[in-house]
Design a protein around this motif. Sequence first.
Motif, mmCIF file in Angstrom:
data_model
loop_
_atom_site.group_PDB
_atom_site.id
_atom_site.type_symbol
_atom_site.label_atom_id
_atom_site.label_comp_id
_atom_site.label_asym_id
_atom_site.label_seq_id
_atom_site.Cartn_x
_atom_site.Cartn_y
_atom_site.Cartn_z
ATOM 1 N N ILE A 204 0.774 -1.217 -0.212
ATOM 2 C CA ILE A 204 -0.053 0.069 -0.045
ATOM 3 C C ILE A 204 1.032 1.269 0.014
ATOM 4 N N LYS A 249 -7.955 7.402 3.547
ATOM 5 C CA LYS A 249 -7.150 6.690 2.410
ATOM 6 C C LYS A 249 -6.565 5.320 2.601
ATOM 7 N N LYS A 251 -7.421 3.403 5.231
ATOM 8 C CA LYS A 251 -8.681 2.283 5.465
ATOM 9 C C LYS A 251 -9.294 1.974 4.365
ATOM 10 N N GLU A 252 -9.197 2.866 3.284
ATOM 11 C CA GLU A 252 -9.857 2.511 2.158
ATOM 12 C C GLU A 252 -9.106 1.294 1.417
ATOM 13 N N ARG A 253 -7.730 1.447 1.291
ATOM 14 C CA ARG A 253 -6.872 0.532 0.714
ATOM 15 C C ARG A 253 -6.748 -0.749 1.370
ATOM 16 N N TYR A 255 -9.404 -2.142 3.227
ATOM 17 C CA TYR A 255 -10.568 -2.895 2.803
ATOM 18 C C TYR A 255 -10.495 -3.243 1.195
ATOM 19 N N ASP A 256 -9.708 -2.521 0.250
ATOM 20 C CA ASP A 256 -9.423 -3.113 -0.949
ATOM 21 C C ASP A 256 -8.830 -4.439 -0.967
ATOM 22 N N VAL A 257 -7.695 -4.456 -0.232
ATOM 23 C CA VAL A 257 -7.011 -5.624 0.070
ATOM 24 C C VAL A 257 -7.734 -6.649 0.611
ATOM 25 N N LYS A 259 -11.083 -7.513 0.365
ATOM 26 C CA LYS A 259 -12.153 -7.794 -0.562
ATOM 27 C C LYS A 259 -11.410 -8.479 -2.037
ATOM 28 N N THR A 260 -10.314 -8.092 -2.015
ATOM 29 C CA THR A 260 -9.382 -8.783 -3.146
ATOM 30 C C THR A 260 -9.020 -10.273 -2.719
ATOM 31 N N ASP A 263 -12.270 -12.496 -2.997
ATOM 32 C CA ASP A 263 -12.743 -12.957 -4.211
ATOM 33 C C ASP A 263 -11.629 -13.818 -4.670
#
Length: 367
Positions: A204, A249, A251-253, A255-257, A259-260, A263
């Motif tokens: 990140i 910013k 925190k958003e990254r 949560y992206d990790v 979610k990735t 999936d």
Amino acid sequence: MIEEKMMKAFWHLHEHPEISYEETETTEYIYNLLEAEGFTPVRFKNTTGLYCDMGNFDKGPVIGVRADIDALYQEVDGVKQANHSCGHDAHMAMVIATMLKIKDDPVLDSKGVRFIFQPAEEVGTGALAVVDEGVVDDLDYFFGIHLRPVEEARNGYAACSIEHGAASSIEFRITGDDAHGARPHLNHNAIEIGADIVNMLSKIHINPVIPSSVKMTKFLAGGKSLNIIPGNAECGIDMRAQTNGQMTKLKERVYDVLKTIEDFYSVKIEDVDYSGIVASESHQDAIDVLRRSIVETLGEEKCLEPIITSGGDDFHYYTVKLPELKGAMLGLGCDLKPGLHHPHMTFEHSALKNGMEILHKAIINAE
């Protein structure tokens, strides 16, 4: 006399620590002490802790002074226990002494002062509980105080503000299925998934000019049977950022990790629990009052510029929730070693008199 009472209170509080939201005896001790000194303390309605008003709330500014009252829970010499290794025992003692010192000061004819003994700073939610009590709404100024490590401020010095960063954590579960050690194709190993999360967190990248960090600090997977490939794990991530915008910013990254990972591995990231405290948003007027008060107490050469630290304190929720509030936190030098939260933290007790004197001056100087 005041100093003797301050040290007596300090040692009692030091020897009777209580963890967040369990500060019942601490609350009773402070309540009874203040009542015996002729004050009229008021217990909070919905949480531990209390407040006490002095002066004239109908004339001049209303000034708040806050002491945090909880202790940490940590291992000390092999025993897990409540422990005042963050200096809250000192903070309480200094604020009590400030009340005694200003008790008969004629300045109280022209301003009001509310002394707040706040619970649960260590879990980052005590300030929000006090905001909900409604006792901060009518304040014009609000001052906090915190002991500082020797690397930041030596004994005899003080800083006119502490600019803490934002601190947050995310707890979650990786939820999948266990499999036989001989059949790794039948599941996804939660330990390997955790390793990928750690690796992705290290990738990140956000604005490097603003300090920030993210790292996994909790990972529990597997059991006694080593021939089972674990499909589940309990995880925790710690995040730090010097500003609230940078924390958003980060925190958003994160949560992206998550979610990735969810999936890619076809697992579930469940029971996600976010908690955190905001970065400081100190008011310049409050900083100026503390600066003047330090200079008048210790001398100009002993007044330090604002301390910028990646540590956190929930005191800053007050100014974030109430932007019109003129708030700042005094950083008190006391040769604190080896560091805050160390189970055997020590500091120079002579610094408590400095803290009391500066807070007293701040009440007088706030206009």
